[in-house]
Write an enzyme that holds these catalytic residues in place. Sequence first.
Site, PDB file in Angstrom:
ATOM      1  N   CYS A 138      28.248  35.829  40.589  1.00  0.00           N
ATOM      2  CA  CYS A 138      29.033  34.599  40.609  1.00  0.00           C
ATOM      3  C   CYS A 138      28.233  33.329  40.311  1.00  0.00           C
ATOM      4  O   CYS A 138      28.696  32.501  39.519  1.00  0.00           O
ATOM      5  CB  CYS A 138      29.846  34.466  41.889  1.00  0.00           C
ATOM      6  N   ARG A 160      20.614  45.188  45.226  1.00  0.00           N
ATOM      7  CA  ARG A 160      20.585  44.715  46.611  1.00  0.00           C
ATOM      8  C   ARG A 160      19.724  45.666  47.420  1.00  0.00           C
ATOM      9  O   ARG A 160      19.851  46.880  47.259  1.00  0.00           O
ATOM     10  CB  ARG A 160      22.000  44.697  47.217  1.00  0.00           C
ATOM     11  N   GLN A 216      28.946  46.106  38.557  1.00  0.00           N
ATOM     12  CA  GLN A 216      30.313  45.814  38.981  1.00  0.00           C
ATOM     13  C   GLN A 216      31.178  45.528  37.759  1.00  0.00           C
ATOM     14  O   GLN A 216      30.683  45.007  36.761  1.00  0.00           O
ATOM     15  CB  GLN A 216      30.337  44.551  39.842  1.00  0.00           C
ATOM     16  N   ASP A 270      32.880  43.032  37.350  1.00  0.00           N
ATOM     17  CA  ASP A 270      32.999  41.766  38.053  1.00  0.00           C
ATOM     18  C   ASP A 270      33.759  40.756  37.204  1.00  0.00           C
ATOM     19  O   ASP A 270      33.724  40.814  35.978  1.00  0.00           O
ATOM     20  CB  ASP A 270      31.589  41.241  38.343  1.00  0.00           C
ATOM     21  N   HIS A 300      35.292  36.417  37.382  1.00  0.00           N
ATOM     22  CA  HIS A 300      35.530  35.187  38.136  1.00  0.00           C
ATOM     23  C   HIS A 300      36.544  34.359  37.392  1.00  0.00           C
ATOM     24  O   HIS A 300      36.398  34.113  36.197  1.00  0.00           O
ATOM     25  CB  HIS A 300      34.218  34.428  38.341  1.00  0.00           C
ATOM     26  N   LYS A 313      39.397  37.242  51.765  1.00  0.00           N
ATOM     27  CA  LYS A 313      39.492  38.216  50.676  1.00  0.00           C
ATOM     28  C   LYS A 313      40.566  39.263  50.952  1.00  0.00           C
ATOM     29  O   LYS A 313      40.897  39.547  52.103  1.00  0.00           O
ATOM     30  CB  LYS A 313      38.154  38.907  50.463  1.00  0.00           C
ATOM     31  N   HIS A 351      36.820  35.398  42.970  1.00  0.00           N
ATOM     32  CA  HIS A 351      35.959  36.548  42.669  1.00  0.00           C
ATOM     33  C   HIS A 351      36.875  37.758  42.653  1.00  0.00           C
ATOM     34  O   HIS A 351      37.718  37.886  43.538  1.00  0.00           O
ATOM     35  CB  HIS A 351      34.933  36.804  43.780  1.00  0.00           C
TER      36      HIS A 351
END
Length: 642
Positions: A333, A362, A380, A382, A384, A464, A510
């Site tokens: 992000c 991570r 991911q 992912d 945004h 979320k 997100h």
Amino acid sequence: MPQITLPDGSKRDYENPVSVAEIAESIGPGLAKAALAGRVDGSLVDTSFTIDADAEVAIITERDDDGLEVIRHSCAHLMAQAVQRLFPKAQVTVGPVVEDGFFYDFAFERPFTPEDLQAIEQTMRSIVKENLQIERSILSRKDAIAMFKKMGEDYKVEIIEGIPGDEDLSFYQQDDFIDLCRGPHVPSTGKFKAFKLTSVAGAYWRGNAENEMLQRIHGTAWGSKKDLNLYLQRLEEAEKRDHRKLGKRLDLFHFQEEAPGMAFWHPKGWRIYQVVQDYMRQVQNANRYKEINTPQLVDYTLWEKSGHASKFAEEMFSVESDNRMYAIKPMNCPCHIQVFNQGLKSYRDLPLRFAEFGSCHRYEPSGSMHGLMRVRSFVQDDGHIFCTEDQIQSEVADFMELLFAVYRDFGFDDVMLRLSTRPEKRVGADELWDDAEQALKDALNATSLPWELVPGEGAFYGPKIEYSLKDCMGRVQQCGTIQVDFFLPERLGARYVAEDDSRKTPVMLHRAVLGSFERFIGVLIEHFGGAMPTWLAPEQAIILNITDKQAEYCEKLQESLKNKGFRVSADLRNEKIGFKIREHTLQKIPYLLVVGDKEVESGTVAVRKRGGEDLGTMTFDDFCKHLSQDVASFGRTPRPQP
RNA sequence: GCUCGCAUAGCUCAGGCGGUAGAGCGCUUCAUUGGUAAUGAAGAGGUCUCCGGUUCAACUCCGGAUGUGAGCACCA
């Protein structure tokens, strides 16, 4: 003179106040024997519970779900009693019912061994033979605390002291064992028919890692031996589907010491990965996302600005180079905001949807890693979405529609929704949280699907929704998410020009559908037991010759199928056809094409599916059509045989 | 990260009161060209995870590390 109404609607009158056990007795001796508890006007009670007014009563037996709960709860007590018989110094703490069984946490001077477990189970069996009465009693808080203090049960004292109010507490006693418990419980220890202790492991007192570690013994209990065996078979089935085992057996990926928590993808596993990714890319393009790509290494100061460093410093990998500290990105992000910040954005640009197959690292705690499901390196799907507050709701709604469509294509129809709201440690004003939580609630309510509220489990920057799939074993797998974020764009200086020419901060959503590819593929492997639907299968068909004579024809077929975009190989080894069939069936290749002289002569193939089904001989063109149709149906067809 | 297990051939696993190891599958070679879940024979393959300690001698016993499993805690 209570009048009792039974579940079938029949009514019975009794002269005097009557217990559940007596009602069961009056109906029949079989039921009296089977009675484990009762339901009186909707609430569960012991069989000893006395009814003195008109009521609706049901007798609970092992065949009721509630009966099973009672058995499991009582079985936890039975186990605790056995532990204290064998190890009088062991202190009891809590022992609730969990899915398929129960556990009980003990404090003891040394760890329990697998041999101890056997001895405990043995003792449980002898207590069952003793058929001890289980009796309920009521004690005042004061007396209860005094009793447990005298018994040296410090944890029980702590539990009682933690119970608010001043009401009396209920206790259950069997022989010399007594436990604080709301109940209800089975009437005697002779009622247990099928149980088994399954594991012992550490667990923190009250679930807090600051506290001492207790020893948790897990067990399972059922109404009958048959049910217990079915459960054990279910465990075996789950083990067979374990993606770590199948990953090895189907040659999809491996892990090794030098890269803990990071997968080495083999050709066939990577094929699946690529297919999933290509599919998501196409879905994103069709839904007006713009794919971008951002750096793996980003100066540490960005993570300080974003607030991640202060909360997740320990979980971030970092690299020093040229006297600069970089973090290997744990998420995408902040980088997406950097892309947003390039050039002046207008409200006309919103909503702006960025997507990235972003590779993240991570440092997950060592004990949390689990095959592909929890890794230190992952990608991911992912995305945004930068938008105005007014656009949140429709963006969330659109996203959910996309998400459900994707899950259906992968063969998942059962999706569970959870809304996680503000945690204790968070940034931003409460009014913003109010708005964000409301926007998500509205979007959830618009689906008409049930959803669960999980207070306090939101991210530090916003609430979320999490989307979990139920796989074919009934296991819940969290995959997708959408999170409202009013804070990060602000912190990282994202601005757009509004209609009135003022500068405003966009809201950021997100979102991920699959979550991590690694994890999602792990879920797919287990859901399908390795038998991937044809569109995902790393090899969709394999051509098998009977003898060397057909080799050339087989190679031609292979070439032709490859040119049509199918993933096909040929096994032309000098082996018997039965051997080849067995081998490729075990490799779970959807279609096995057998080619002998007959097929060469007539330009056909003999088609066999991996489940053993014989589709007979068909022309090569017909097979291509069949394969195309299968691929085009994604995973929406009935699940293939594993 | 915490508690308790586990680590032997490419894979799945045996094994030994301490005297450097074995099976099945796989792999290689040879024979076999066989029509829908295992053709036969021969052969190669191991610093028994790593580092220390005890011992005449350690794959085996003890300690530590790493990885891994179950559970707990964590999960932006």
